[in-house]
Motif scaffolding. Structure first.
Motif, PDB file in Angstrom:
ATOM      1  N   ILE A 124     -61.839  75.569   6.743  1.00  0.00           N
ATOM      2  CA  ILE A 124     -61.503  76.871   7.318  1.00  0.00           C
ATOM      3  C   ILE A 124     -59.984  77.008   7.344  1.00  0.00           C
ATOM      4  CG2 ILE A 124     -61.611  78.313   9.378  1.00  0.00           C
ATOM      5  CD1 ILE A 124     -64.258  77.031  10.050  1.00  0.00           C
ATOM      6  N   ALA A 125     -59.502  78.076   6.733  1.00  0.00           N
ATOM      7  CA  ALA A 125     -58.062  78.309   6.679  1.00  0.00           C
ATOM      8  C   ALA A 125     -57.580  78.975   7.966  1.00  0.00           C
ATOM      9  CB  ALA A 125     -57.726  79.184   5.476  1.00  0.00           C
ATOM     10  N   GLY A 161     -57.718  85.238   3.354  1.00  0.00           N
ATOM     11  CA  GLY A 161     -56.328  85.668   3.324  1.00  0.00           C
ATOM     12  C   GLY A 161     -56.132  87.165   3.458  1.00  0.00           C
ATOM     13  N   GLU A 162     -57.226  87.960   3.373  1.00  0.00           N
ATOM     14  CA  GLU A 162     -57.094  89.407   3.531  1.00  0.00           C
ATOM     15  C   GLU A 162     -56.764  89.758   4.978  1.00  0.00           C
ATOM     16  OE1 GLU A 162     -59.575  92.531   1.684  1.00  0.00           O
ATOM     17  OE2 GLU A 162     -60.764  90.855   0.920  1.00  0.00           O
ATOM     18  N   ASP A 194     -54.109  68.333  12.908  1.00  0.00           N
ATOM     19  CA  ASP A 194     -53.270  67.622  13.881  1.00  0.00           C
ATOM     20  C   ASP A 194     -51.822  68.119  13.829  1.00  0.00           C
ATOM     21  OD1 ASP A 194     -52.536  66.666  11.435  1.00  0.00           O
ATOM     22  OD2 ASP A 194     -52.976  64.558  11.851  1.00  0.00           O
ATOM     23  N   ALA A 195     -51.601  69.217  13.091  1.00  0.00           N
ATOM     24  CA  ALA A 195     -50.253  69.786  12.997  1.00  0.00           C
ATOM     25  C   ALA A 195     -49.906  70.528  14.285  1.00  0.00           C
ATOM     26  CB  ALA A 195     -50.171  70.735  11.802  1.00  0.00           C
ATOM     27  N   ASP A 196     -48.611  70.661  14.564  1.00  0.00           N
ATOM     28  CA  ASP A 196     -48.143  71.418  15.723  1.00  0.00           C
ATOM     29  C   ASP A 196     -47.895  72.884  15.377  1.00  0.00           C
ATOM     30  OD1 ASP A 196     -48.145  69.144  17.352  1.00  0.00           O
ATOM     31  OD2 ASP A 196     -46.168  68.547  16.600  1.00  0.00           O
ATOM     32  N   PHE A 197     -47.687  73.132  14.076  1.00  0.00           N
ATOM     33  CA  PHE A 197     -47.412  74.489  13.601  1.00  0.00           C
ATOM     34  C   PHE A 197     -48.160  74.684  12.295  1.00  0.00           C
ATOM     35  CE2 PHE A 197     -45.224  77.753  11.218  1.00  0.00           C
ATOM     36  CZ  PHE A 197     -44.887  78.703  12.176  1.00  0.00           C
ATOM     37  N   ILE A 198     -48.720  75.880  12.100  1.00  0.00           N
ATOM     38  CA  ILE A 198     -49.468  76.151  10.881  1.00  0.00           C
ATOM     39  C   ILE A 198     -49.194  77.575  10.421  1.00  0.00           C
ATOM     40  CG2 ILE A 198     -51.572  76.939  12.052  1.00  0.00           C
ATOM     41  CD1 ILE A 198     -53.161  75.399   9.892  1.00  0.00           C
ATOM     42  N   GLY A 212     -53.139  78.035   5.971  1.00  0.00           N
ATOM     43  CA  GLY A 212     -53.062  76.582   6.013  1.00  0.00           C
ATOM     44  C   GLY A 212     -54.398  76.014   6.457  1.00  0.00           C
ATOM     45  N   GLU A 213     -54.651  74.728   6.199  1.00  0.00           N
ATOM     46  CA  GLU A 213     -55.927  74.122   6.552  1.00  0.00           C
ATOM     47  C   GLU A 213     -56.016  73.934   8.062  1.00  0.00           C
ATOM     48  OE1 GLU A 213     -58.310  70.012   5.554  1.00  0.00           O
ATOM     49  OE2 GLU A 213     -57.326  71.074   3.903  1.00  0.00           O
TER      50      GLU A 213
END
Length: 650
Positions: free
Chosen positions: A484-485, A578-579, A615-619, A623-624
């Motif tokens: 899921i993006a 992305g739409e 586990d990213a702090d910013f996306i 992004g995944e």
């Protein structure tokens, strides 16, 4: 008794009862009550109920969180406490969209019996055509009543459903509908001795047979039976008058006086307005068609065939039918009805295309009986169940019908009898033995169906495209992983950090919490927008793999009533990953002191083996965000199946 009858009764009782409720609205997952006395709420009982995720006072309202089926529970609560206590935000729509949505809302409750009636009429036509049943037989009489009843009493039935749609007492709607088709009303007001002729000497000269306290009554010659728009309009006027009277008349007198005055005021005003408009439009249509045929038969045939289907919805197709019947009497044949002959087949073709393309089981179940009915020229089920709710489908039917009808007219194929639908081809057989008209009609119908089918089939927007390596990864075990993006851009943290306890405790499903830094919500995968809240602050989507995702921008943003939000897509739209779906003014939201934390939650997360969050702090956008391990038995489940299984997000 509705599906959530017990739950709705339980909630009403434990927020202090019907009399304690000033108003109620809902957002994507929760009911929001404005109460007279918040101390009467039994919070303990509400929270102990297994069907309620949580209950709390927040944002100046008492909120009962129950999940994405909240719309169904809300409707049942309104049925119990009275529709006057709704506080729903009005959604801004275009005029055409508003009209279509109102018609759809009014017709939907009776769509099942409308389809059934169409099938019964089709069955009767087959029995009659094959000689198994004669028109004088008791079987024919009973079957005809079964098939025609809904159309004969359409205004009464639509009076009820329109009243529900406009939050009017349904009993008033029923009576209003009954009055418009009261036995003898049409014959008395549109027949007999002419008292005067309005617009005498002009092409819209109209005879008047009766007056209402001196005001000329221009009642439609065919009455209001089988019409849709007039009764909806009358009930809408009644709802506004009713609301005004309720505010002005003391409650001790309201029980009788409000219905009395609503009916007494509404009907004369409405009929004196609608009658003249209907008569004027009918005369304009009749005279315009007659005049234009003398100038250019080709152009007129195309225009008549093009507008016929919209005229059916407006109940203004009778002038065309009347002209055709007059031609039968004068000439023994007709050249107008052949241009209309293809309309039902164009509708049939559009419905067939939808059936073959849709993945929704519910849509397929509607399409089959609608298709059968349309073959017998009973097109109301097809119009209201399949084509009209999606404007381009209806437009394709108009275009296909117009081209095929024009072809038949230009080649001079006349009709010699008023038989329609699949048995209507025999009407093109000339009594002198010529069958060229039959061949032309078959070709014309084929043209209509091919054009309508192909336009619908190749522009259908529920394109299920699976197997994309970018979106879905499969392994040989039969299981699969769906990625899921990100639908947003911004900082992310664990959902448990949300200040809203319903999301923080995972009561609505697993997910992640955003602090947006962009100004859009974009599609996180290819899928269907199963709901988008009228205020634009929240959207629910279902992926082609059956994942259900809820995106709720900000906390308590429903109170902004759509300010700072702009919807770019509509409920039912199929979107690609992305739409853009929603735009919002992040700066204005912050200046309005709105908490901008945005939960992104998979509401059916309990149905999947494992869900891994980023586990990213910013996306950034697309992004995944998370990956979901599918269960093998769910891989082939369609959006339609899931909607039926869990209830669409409303």
């Amino acid at each position: 008794m509705g599906r959530y009858d017990q739950l709705s009764h339980f909630i009403i009782e434990n927020v202090g009862g019907k009399d304690n409720i000033i108003g109620v609205t809902h957002c994507m997952t929760r009911l929001r009550f404005t109460l007279n006395d918040y101390s009467l709420v039994n919070a303990t009982k509400l929270k102990e109920n297994n069907e309620i995720a949580t209950a709390q006072k927040a944002g100046g309202q008492y909120q009962v969180v129950i999940g994405t089926h909240v719309g169904d529970v809300y409707n049942e609560i309104l049925d119990k406490i009275g529709s006057g206590k709704t506080m729903e935000a009005d959604e801004k729509k275009g005029v055409l969209n508003s009209i279509i949505q109102i018609i759809t809302k009014v017709i939907t409750p009776i769509l099942g019996v409308l389809l059934a009636s169409g099938l019964i009429q089709g069955l009767l036509m087959i029995l009659t055509f094959t000689g198994l049943v004669q028109e004088t037989d008791g079987a024919h009489i009973i079957l005809n009543a079964m098939g025609q009843a809904i159309f004969s009493f359409f205004p009464v039935i639509l009076g009820y459903t329109s009243a529900k749609a406009f939050k009017l007492d349904p009993a008033i709607g029923i009576i209003i509908g009954a009055i418009t088709i009261f036995p003898g009303l049409t014959e008395s007001l549109a027949g007999g001795e002419v008292m005067m002729t309005l617009f005498e000497g002009s092409f819209i000269a109209t005879p008047v047979y009766q007056t209402f306290f001196g005001i000329p009554i221009m009642f439609p010659e065919m009455g209001y039976g089988s019409t849709v728009i007039p009764i909806i309009f009358i009930v809408f006027i009644a709802s506004k008058i009713n609301q005004f009277l309720k505010k002005k008349i003391p409650s001790v007198m309201a029980f009788t006086l409000v219905p009395f005055l609503t009916i007494l005021i509404t009907l004369p005003i409405s009929l004196l307005i609608i009658g003249p408009i209907t008569n004027l439009l009918s005369e304009l249509i009749s005279n315009s068609v007659s005049t234009l045929y003398g100038i250019s038969s080709i152009f007129t045939s195309f225009i008549v065939a093009l507008v016929y289907q919209p005229l059916v919805i407006l109940g203004l197709h009778w002038p065309l039918i009347t002209l055709g019947l007059q031609n039968f009497g004068i000439h023994g044949f007709d050249y107008i009805l052949p241009t209309l002959f293809t309309a039902s087949f164009a509708q049939t073709a559009v419905v067939a295309a939808v059936y073959f393309k849709t993945k929704s089981r519910a849509q397929k179940e509607i399409a089959i009986p609608a298709l059968i009915s349309a073959l017998f020229c009973i097109i109301e089920p097809a119009i209201y169940g399949v084509t009209l709710p999606v404007k381009k489908r209806f437009a394709f039917s108009m275009i296909g019908g117009a081209i095929g009808g024009t072809f038949i007219s230009v080649l001079g194929a006349n009709m010699y009898a008023g038989v329609v639908g699949i048995f209507g081809f025999v009407s093109f057989l000339n009594p002198d033995g010529s069958y060229s008209g039959l061949i032309i009609s078959i070709i014309g119908v084929a043209i209509s169906m091919i054009i309508s089918f192909l336009l619908t089939y190749f522009t259908f927007d529920e394109k299920i495209e699976s197997g994309s390596e970018e979106t879905v990864r499969r392994d040989n075990s039969g299981l699969g992983e769906v990625v899921i993006a990100s639908p947003l851009k911004g900082k992310v943290t664990k959902l448990e950090n949300a200040t809203d306890s319903a999301f923080a405790n995972g009561l609505l499903g697993k997910g992640i919490l955003f602090y947006p830094e962009g100004n859009q919500v974009v599609a996180p995968f290819d899928g269907e927008i199963t709901t988008i809240f009228p205020t634009g602050h929240a959207v629910g989507m279902t992926s082609t793999d059956g994942l259900e995702l809820l995106i709720h921008v900000g906390k308590d943003t429903v109170r902004l009533e759509g300010e700072y939000f702009k919807k770019l897509k509509a409920q039912g739209d199929f979107v690609k990953k992305g739409e853009p779906i929603i735009e919002f003014d992040l700066k204005a939201l912050k200046e309005a002191n709105v908490t901008i934390e945005t939960p992104v939650v998979m509401t059916n997360s309990d149905q999947y083996t494992d869900i891994l969050m980023t586990d990213a702090d910013f996306i950034d956008y697309s992004g995944e965000l998370m990956s979901v391990q599918l269960k093998s038995e769910r891989e082939n489940v369609s959006i339609g199946d899931l909607t039926e299984e869990r209830g669409s997000l409303v």
